[in-house]
Design a protein around this motif. Sequence first.
Motif, PDB file in Angstrom:
ATOM      1  N   THR A 151       0.795  -1.232   0.000  1.00  0.00           N
ATOM      2  CA  THR A 151       0.000   0.000   0.000  1.00  0.00           C
ATOM      3  C   THR A 151       0.825   1.279   0.000  1.00  0.00           C
ATOM      4  O   THR A 151       0.287   2.361  -0.246  1.00  0.00           O
ATOM      5  N   GLN A 152       2.132   1.182   0.252  1.00  0.00           N
ATOM      6  CA  GLN A 152       2.962   2.382   0.410  1.00  0.00           C
ATOM      7  C   GLN A 152       2.882   3.314  -0.795  1.00  0.00           C
ATOM      8  O   GLN A 152       2.892   4.541  -0.655  1.00  0.00           O
ATOM      9  N   GLY A 153       2.794   2.738  -1.989  1.00  0.00           N
ATOM     10  CA  GLY A 153       2.803   3.546  -3.198  1.00  0.00           C
ATOM     11  C   GLY A 153       1.663   4.545  -3.261  1.00  0.00           C
ATOM     12  O   GLY A 153       1.866   5.722  -3.578  1.00  0.00           O
ATOM     13  N   ILE A 154       0.437   4.119  -2.932  1.00  0.00           N
ATOM     14  CA  ILE A 154      -0.715   5.006  -3.035  1.00  0.00           C
ATOM     15  C   ILE A 154      -0.637   6.131  -2.019  1.00  0.00           C
ATOM     16  O   ILE A 154      -1.020   7.276  -2.294  1.00  0.00           O
ATOM     17  N   ALA A 211      -0.110  -5.031 -11.346  1.00  0.00           N
ATOM     18  CA  ALA A 211      -0.053  -3.865 -12.229  1.00  0.00           C
ATOM     19  C   ALA A 211      -0.482  -2.601 -11.490  1.00  0.00           C
ATOM     20  O   ALA A 211       0.097  -1.524 -11.670  1.00  0.00           O
ATOM     21  N   THR A 212      -1.479  -2.733 -10.614  1.00  0.00           N
ATOM     22  CA  THR A 212      -1.973  -1.588  -9.838  1.00  0.00           C
ATOM     23  C   THR A 212      -0.891  -1.029  -8.926  1.00  0.00           C
ATOM     24  O   THR A 212      -0.631   0.182  -8.918  1.00  0.00           O
ATOM     25  N   VAL A 213      -0.246  -1.894  -8.151  1.00  0.00           N
ATOM     26  CA  VAL A 213       0.731  -1.395  -7.180  1.00  0.00           C
ATOM     27  C   VAL A 213       1.997  -0.869  -7.871  1.00  0.00           C
ATOM     28  O   VAL A 213       2.624   0.078  -7.378  1.00  0.00           O
ATOM     29  N   ILE A 214       2.362  -1.454  -9.000  1.00  0.00           N
ATOM     30  CA  ILE A 214       3.525  -0.927  -9.734  1.00  0.00           C
ATOM     31  C   ILE A 214       3.231   0.500 -10.197  1.00  0.00           C
ATOM     32  O   ILE A 214       4.071   1.404 -10.059  1.00  0.00           O
ATOM     33  N   GLY A 215       2.036   0.713 -10.748  1.00  0.00           N
ATOM     34  CA  GLY A 215       1.653   2.058 -11.170  1.00  0.00           C
ATOM     35  C   GLY A 215       1.662   3.039 -10.013  1.00  0.00           C
ATOM     36  O   GLY A 215       2.118   4.182 -10.144  1.00  0.00           O
ATOM     37  N   GLN A 216       1.172   2.616  -8.849  1.00  0.00           N
ATOM     38  CA  GLN A 216       1.140   3.482  -7.668  1.00  0.00           C
ATOM     39  C   GLN A 216       2.544   3.812  -7.182  1.00  0.00           C
ATOM     40  O   GLN A 216       2.831   4.962  -6.810  1.00  0.00           O
ATOM     41  N   TRP A 217       3.420   2.835  -7.174  1.00  0.00           N
ATOM     42  CA  TRP A 217       4.784   3.060  -6.699  1.00  0.00           C
ATOM     43  C   TRP A 217       5.541   4.016  -7.629  1.00  0.00           C
ATOM     44  O   TRP A 217       6.278   4.892  -7.169  1.00  0.00           O
ATOM     45  N   VAL A 218       5.371   3.847  -8.920  1.00  0.00           N
ATOM     46  CA  VAL A 218       6.049   4.748  -9.862  1.00  0.00           C
ATOM     47  C   VAL A 218       5.508   6.165  -9.710  1.00  0.00           C
ATOM     48  O   VAL A 218       6.271   7.137  -9.684  1.00  0.00           O
ATOM     49  N   ALA A 219       4.186   6.306  -9.593  1.00  0.00           N
ATOM     50  CA  ALA A 219       3.593   7.626  -9.397  1.00  0.00           C
ATOM     51  C   ALA A 219       4.075   8.245  -8.087  1.00  0.00           C
ATOM     52  O   ALA A 219       4.359   9.447  -8.022  1.00  0.00           O
ATOM     53  N   GLY A 220       4.184   7.428  -7.042  1.00  0.00           N
ATOM     54  CA  GLY A 220       4.683   7.928  -5.762  1.00  0.00           C
ATOM     55  C   GLY A 220       6.118   8.416  -5.858  1.00  0.00           C
ATOM     56  O   GLY A 220       6.475   9.458  -5.289  1.00  0.00           O
ATOM     57  N   ALA A 221       6.943   7.675  -6.573  1.00  0.00           N
ATOM     58  CA  ALA A 221       8.342   8.079  -6.745  1.00  0.00           C
ATOM     59  C   ALA A 221       8.442   9.409  -7.490  1.00  0.00           C
ATOM     60  O   ALA A 221       9.250  10.282  -7.139  1.00  0.00           O
ATOM     61  N   LEU A 222       7.595   9.581  -8.499  1.00  0.00           N
ATOM     62  CA  LEU A 222       7.587  10.845  -9.234  1.00  0.00           C
ATOM     63  C   LEU A 222       7.125  11.999  -8.347  1.00  0.00           C
ATOM     64  O   LEU A 222       7.676  13.110  -8.422  1.00  0.00           O
ATOM     65  N   ALA A 223       6.119  11.749  -7.500  1.00  0.00           N
ATOM     66  CA  ALA A 223       5.625  12.798  -6.596  1.00  0.00           C
ATOM     67  C   ALA A 223       6.720  13.242  -5.634  1.00  0.00           C
ATOM     68  O   ALA A 223       6.865  14.440  -5.347  1.00  0.00           O
ATOM     69  N   VAL A 224       7.477  12.294  -5.116  1.00  0.00           N
ATOM     70  CA  VAL A 224       8.596  12.635  -4.227  1.00  0.00           C
ATOM     71  C   VAL A 224       9.631  13.475  -4.965  1.00  0.00           C
ATOM     72  O   VAL A 224      10.113  14.499  -4.460  1.00  0.00           O
ATOM     73  N   TYR A 225       9.954  13.053  -6.173  1.00  0.00           N
ATOM     74  CA  TYR A 225      10.945  13.791  -6.970  1.00  0.00           C
ATOM     75  C   TYR A 225      10.504  15.228  -7.217  1.00  0.00           C
ATOM     76  O   TYR A 225      11.282  16.176  -7.018  1.00  0.00           O
ATOM     77  N   PHE A 226       9.262  15.416  -7.630  1.00  0.00           N
ATOM     78  CA  PHE A 226       8.779  16.766  -7.947  1.00  0.00           C
ATOM     79  C   PHE A 226       8.723  17.658  -6.709  1.00  0.00           C
ATOM     80  O   PHE A 226       8.977  18.857  -6.789  1.00  0.00           O
ATOM     81  N   ASN A 227       8.388  17.067  -5.564  1.00  0.00           N
ATOM     82  CA  ASN A 227       8.347  17.881  -4.346  1.00  0.00           C
ATOM     83  C   ASN A 227       9.737  18.351  -3.930  1.00  0.00           C
ATOM     84  O   ASN A 227       9.911  19.488  -3.495  1.00  0.00           O
ATOM     85  N   PHE A 228      10.713  17.483  -4.083  1.00  0.00           N
ATOM     86  CA  PHE A 228      12.066  17.863  -3.682  1.00  0.00           C
ATOM     87  C   PHE A 228      12.742  18.769  -4.701  1.00  0.00           C
ATOM     88  O   PHE A 228      13.560  19.612  -4.338  1.00  0.00           O
ATOM     89  N   ARG A 229      12.385  18.628  -5.959  1.00  0.00           N
ATOM     90  CA  ARG A 229      13.063  19.379  -7.004  1.00  0.00           C
ATOM     91  C   ARG A 229      12.307  20.603  -7.496  1.00  0.00           C
ATOM     92  O   ARG A 229      12.910  21.525  -8.043  1.00  0.00           O
ATOM     93  N   ARG A 230      10.983  20.632  -7.321  1.00  0.00           N
ATOM     94  CA  ARG A 230      10.197  21.712  -7.916  1.00  0.00           C
ATOM     95  C   ARG A 230       9.342  22.482  -6.909  1.00  0.00           C
ATOM     96  O   ARG A 230       8.889  23.576  -7.212  1.00  0.00           O
TER      97      ARG A 230
END
Length: 464
Positions: A151-154, A211-230
């Motif tokens: 569940t961490q990704g969502i 497939a659901t959790v992979i999508g959530q984890w990738v989206a979560g990783a992008l959200a972390v990146y954008f918060n730290f960089r943008r």
Amino acid sequence: MRKRTQVSPLKENKMGVMPTGKLLFNMALPMIIAMIVQGLYNIVDSIYVSRISESAVTALSLAYPIQNIQIGFAVGIGVGVNSLLSKALGGEDRDTADKAAGNGIFLALIVMVGFMLFGIFGARPYFEMQSDVAQTVNGGTTYVAICCILTQGIFVEVLGERLLQSSGRTFYTMITQGTGAVLNILLDPLFIFGFKPLGIPAMGIAGAAVATVIGQWVAGALAVYFNFRRNEEVDFTLESIRPHWQVLKPILTVGIPSIIMMAIGSIMTFGMNQIFQSFQETATGVFGIYFKLQSFFFMPVFGLNNATVSIIAYNYGARNPNRIMDTLKKACMSAMVIMVAGFLVFQICTDQLLGVFQPSEDFLMMGRKALRIISITFPMAAIGIAVSGCFQALGNGIYSTIVSTCRQLVALLPVAYLLSLTGEVNLVWWAFPISEVLSLVVTLVLYARIYRQKIKPLYMAEKA
């Protein structure tokens, strides 16, 4: 820890100065696009699963309440953080803004552990309580266990997106949500049916969960990146993550009602599933497919609602009633346009919508009735959702809870149960329009109250 970039005091946040129509469009469009993609994923997911069996479709329908609560906790924490952070930025209180973000992370960590434990110990008892069909129980248990244990990704995705929304950076939320959903859509057939060239075995309904959790984890990783960089308006430190009651209290005040609303939705879905199971599994499957299809229109309205919360909360913190009211009016009109379109599609294109799910003749006949009756509620729901965003933004999330309780528990379940006693499943669908009328009346009464208490005094202060 990331060092904050210094922002000139002369540079005002667009949520306080941009024309409200343009601002709402600017902030909501990326979220609406992302939500449409998310809604498309929900539909595609069920299309693929329908090729396995009707029991697999029923399993996903029965799993929906758990997924709804999971998302509800993530969104509830995110909305609470969003509301406080937007107000803090509107009032130029950077310390509170940082602590709001950090304490949101603290709350998310606690809730993640709870869902992981449920995935391990509670998934099978949950399905055995609802069905005696082995294929439905086994498939549903596997699906829910995978989604909850991972569940961490969502949670990371939703909280990260709310932090970006609070500071007006909704373009990045479109990227995170869109990427996660598109990845989900692409991976679904690979994991459900297998792909030998890559050595991926056919996993059936478990593949849909992977497939659901992979999508959530990738989206979560992008959200972390954008918060730290943008996201320059929020600083993440260990000190900000440490619990601060003066920060947790307003987050929970707004967030808990939002969580309760989603939990109420899960209770409603669970109850309706039990009512429909008393007829046949086909009715449960139709109910589940309806929820997938309606999300294609409801999700964009929720995306609009998320933008509305940020804008109204910011301008409430800045004590600007004209922008609050103008934003709310435009949000209501925009939501109405979307939902009227949804109503027309559900009335005119019913067979085309249901046809992609490999329906049996019984499924198709029942589905026609369901979609056409329930979609009558769409225009009324548009106003309710838009105004509930105002409740949350002004710190009165409890009003949203009251409305949701009236709609889904006080009215819908009792009326649906009484109609089910007739033995005619098609009459049960009329419980939805009846409950929506009650909900709209309650919404308007509570809006009149919050206007008198919080918005009208701002106008009076301007005149003084």
